[in-house]
Design a protein around this motif. Structure first.
Motif, mmCIF file in Angstrom:
data_model
loop_
_atom_site.group_PDB
_atom_site.id
_atom_site.type_symbol
_atom_site.label_atom_id
_atom_site.label_comp_id
_atom_site.label_asym_id
_atom_site.label_seq_id
_atom_site.Cartn_x
_atom_site.Cartn_y
_atom_site.Cartn_z
ATOM 1 N N VAL A 141 8.349 15.587 82.282
ATOM 2 C CA VAL A 141 8.367 15.331 83.216
ATOM 3 C C VAL A 141 7.571 15.062 83.839
ATOM 4 C CG1 VAL A 141 9.602 15.405 85.577
ATOM 5 C CG2 VAL A 141 10.888 16.045 83.538
ATOM 6 N N LYS A 142 6.560 13.901 84.868
ATOM 7 C CA LYS A 142 5.724 14.325 85.183
ATOM 8 C C LYS A 142 6.041 15.218 86.309
ATOM 9 C CE LYS A 142 3.384 9.866 84.849
ATOM 10 N NZ LYS A 142 3.596 8.289 85.502
ATOM 11 N N ILE A 143 5.206 15.601 86.944
ATOM 12 C CA ILE A 143 4.877 17.021 88.181
ATOM 13 C C ILE A 143 3.620 16.816 88.745
ATOM 14 C CG2 ILE A 143 4.456 19.980 88.649
ATOM 15 C CD1 ILE A 143 6.943 19.140 86.052
ATOM 16 N N ALA A 144 4.547 16.226 89.841
ATOM 17 C CA ALA A 144 4.144 15.878 90.984
ATOM 18 C C ALA A 144 3.160 17.249 92.007
ATOM 19 C CB ALA A 144 4.472 14.888 92.347
ATOM 20 N N LYS A 195 6.544 12.113 96.844
ATOM 21 C CA LYS A 195 7.182 10.565 98.006
ATOM 22 C C LYS A 195 8.051 10.764 96.836
ATOM 23 C CE LYS A 195 5.103 10.268 102.367
ATOM 24 N NZ LYS A 195 4.171 9.801 102.267
ATOM 25 N N LYS A 196 7.200 9.617 95.650
ATOM 26 C CA LYS A 196 7.957 8.844 94.615
ATOM 27 C C LYS A 196 8.918 9.522 92.986
ATOM 28 C CE LYS A 196 5.791 4.118 95.439
ATOM 29 N NZ LYS A 196 5.032 4.429 95.931
ATOM 30 N N LEU A 197 8.143 10.997 92.800
ATOM 31 C CA LEU A 197 8.459 11.832 91.570
ATOM 32 C C LEU A 197 9.388 12.427 92.218
ATOM 33 C CD1 LEU A 197 4.471 11.746 90.148
ATOM 34 C CD2 LEU A 197 7.150 10.572 89.813
ATOM 35 N N GLY A 198 9.595 12.918 93.091
ATOM 36 C CA GLY A 198 10.318 14.364 93.631
ATOM 37 C C GLY A 198 9.776 15.684 92.821
ATOM 38 N N GLY A 199 10.756 16.550 93.466
ATOM 39 C CA GLY A 199 10.700 17.685 92.831
ATOM 40 C C GLY A 199 10.712 18.320 91.483
ATOM 41 N N ALA A 200 10.670 19.132 90.210
ATOM 42 C CA ALA A 200 10.595 19.724 89.734
ATOM 43 C C ALA A 200 11.279 21.369 89.426
ATOM 44 C CB ALA A 200 10.039 19.666 88.784
#
Lengths: 452, 123
Positions: A361-364, A398-403
């Motif tokens: 998962v990409k972390i923003a 904004k696009k990737l959200g949190g994790a």
């Protein structure tokens, strides 16, 4: 709780708490405020039982009835400070909306897997009765509840403290005086020393719109800790931290009720401040951890870590901290609180680019809020700080959200490792990418319980 | 007091009529415009909108810095329309609302009004 059938909530001692059954679900705040998605913030219930087919999944979403609350921190109606009161139960989560000023009381006892709204304390009532806004930290105090507020009803500092009874009715302001305090934020109390300590962020009107470095120079952000006479409900001593303590945020006493030692993370200075009561009875402080700023090819100045949170394990052996802009979580052995030893470190997200992807998962964002299991072995970490600050430093959120990720912690030898089987991607939520923040467990956790 | 026409450019140019006596958020929300908001006292910028044309009175806002105001941002929860206005609303209008404070510093005159005014007083 399983450990005791005759008494109140929580545990007889921190040691008893470390022997509690493993957590099976988490409650985590997820927000849409500031994201552009016109949906209410919600409380996510996450399955963390490794035997469950839903392990690492969100199994319930409790939407708030309004949009724009910015749910942020939360707390329990009761903790181990009520252990000797058989009439009390840890049944309700108290969740303030830091922007809206509404406070939601959530029933987690009727069905822990499907929490529900029990009561709403309206913003208008709080402002009318107490002239407060910008709620933050929630602590129970035997059968009552104290909530720190960062501003008056118009968002000016220093705010104060709201007192609720166990039916969640407003009793008024808790404090008798704010003394010379300029700002409020977090607080923790240690009853055997009749002491409370509070930290300083800024006025809601200052931090809500976003962070401006220049405003630190104009003294719009805090740099002090305050010692309170807990019974008299008034501040008695100020610790001026200066450049070592710019924006002192999370503040914790040791879990051991006989200890006067505690710690604070100064977010902008990215230092850990250690404080304690000397044998002469004075409160002293020292800087024990100083995280260096890191160079970045695109930045004119090195990047500060921004230590927005700290946490102490239930056995008081380890201190955990984050560097939200750098992207690392660290574990320090604080067996000697004057001389902490770095024993673990992992990378997740951050601006330095050391770990842009975790478990696929990409972390923003970077590591931000975290909650540790009572046995100290599992650390759950989320990535969003505050919607307006996220938008400044991590616009891709904004696009990737949190994790949320889980870190396995070695409690014997020290050490941290990202658990490869666990990740909760809030970027894939049904209503669009949301941002996850603080976490609590039904049985109590390492940021709730205080012993009398 | 004359009726003002408010056009929302990024919502298909939908238009509303307001009296300009109440905050725009309240007037527009009651007529069905769904926009984000938070504090409702001009302190948190959740409801910030970009004013493309027209004039408003937002003298009671305390959250925007002078650069954000120069870029056209208006806090709808406290702003009242003085003339007909055209706005962009919501997060789509926030391209210049947020900046990395380390990469792009504010000049002294671009800070919030209370700081700028305090500095002037001290000089």
């Amino acid at each position: 709780m399983m450990n005791n059938l005759c008494c109140g909530p929580g545990y007889a001692s921190p040691y008893e708490a470390t022997k509690a059954p493993r957590e099976k679900i988490l409650y985590t705040i997820a927000i849409y405020t500031g994201t552009g998605i016109q949906k209410p913030d919600y409380l996510a219930t996450i399955d963390v039982d490794p035997e469950s087919p839903n392990f690492s999944k969100i199994i319930h979403r409790l939407e708030m009835p309004r949009i724009g609350d910015e749910l942020h921190h939360m707390g329990w109606n009761a903790c181990s400070s009520c252990y000797n009161d058989p009439n009390m139960k840890r049944s309700f989560l108290i969740i303030p909306g830091v922007r809206s000023n509404n406070i939601y009381i959530i029933d987690t006892a009727t069905n822990p897997f499907s929490p529900s709204i029990y009561k709403i304390i309206e913003s208008s009532e709080i402002k009318l009765k107490t002239n407060l806004s910008g709620p933050h930290t929630v602590h129970c105090l035997e059968s009552k509840i104290i909530i720190s507020f960062l501003g008056d009803a118009k968002g000016n500092a220093p705010g104060g403290y709201l007192l609720l009874n166990k039916e969640f009715d407003i009793l008024g302001r808790w404090e008798n005086s704010m003394g010379e305090i300029s700002f409020s934020y977090d607080f923790w109390y240690q009853p055997r020393y009749n002491v409370m300590i509070s930290s300083e962020w800024a006025a809601p009107n200052t931090f809500m719109p976003g962070f401006d470095l220049e405003e630190v120079g104009h003294l719009k952000y805090g740099r002090r800790l305050h010692i309170w006479d807990f019974k008299k409900r008034e501040p008695i001593q100020t610790m001026y931290l200066g450049e070592d303590g710019l924006i002192p945020l999370e503040v914790k006493f040791s879990h051991n009720p006989n200890s006067s030692h505690g710690f604070c993370g100064a977010a902008l200075s990215t230092n850990v401040i250690h404080f304690w009561r000397s044998e002469e009875g004075n409160w002293e402080w020292e800087k024990i951890i100083d995280i260096d700023n890191e160079p970045h090819p695109d930045w004119p100045i090195p990047i500060p870590g921004v230590m927005s949170a700290i946490l102490i394990s239930m056995d008081d052996k380890y201190l955990y901290l984050n560097n939200w802009l750098h992207g690392d979580m660290r574990q320090y052995d604080i067996s000697n609180p004057h001389k902490p030893k770095l024993t673990g470190q992992i990378w997740m997200g951050g601006l330095l680019g050391r770990a842009p992807v975790v478990n696929g998962v990409k972390i923003a964002g970077g590591p931000q809020m975290f909650q540790l299991s009572l046995d100290g072995k599992r650390l759950y970490v989320t990535t969003s700080l505050f919607s307006t600050w996220d938008n400044q430093f991590y616009p891709k959120m904004k696009k990737l959200g949190g994790a949320m990720i889980m870190i396995d912690c070695d409690t014997i030898n020290g050490g941290m490792q990202i658990n490869e089987n666990f990740i909760v991607n809030f970027g894939k939520e049904p209503n669009g990418p949301s941002r996850c923040h603080e976490t609590r467990y039904p049985g109590g956790d390492c940021t709730s319980d205080i012993w009398l | 007091m004359a009726v003002k026409k408010i056009i929302i450019a990024n919502r298909n140019n939908i238009s509303f009529k307001v009296l300009g006596k109440k905050p725009l958020l309240e007037e527009l929300y009651s007529q069905g415009l769904d926009i984000p908001f938070g504090c409702k006292y001009g302190g948190c910028i959740t409801c910030a909108a970009k004013l493309l044309k027209g004039k408003v009175d937002q003298s009671s806002q305390v959250a925007l810095n002078n650069r954000q105001i120069k870029n056209g941002y208006v806090l709808l929860c406290v702003a009242q329309a003085i003339t007909d206005c055209i706005f962009e609303v919501g997060v789509e209008s926030h391209d210049k609302l947020y900046r990395n404070p380390f990469l792009d510093k504010l000049e002294p005159h671009e800070l919030k009004a209370d700081i700028v005014n305090k500095n002037i007083d001290e000089i």
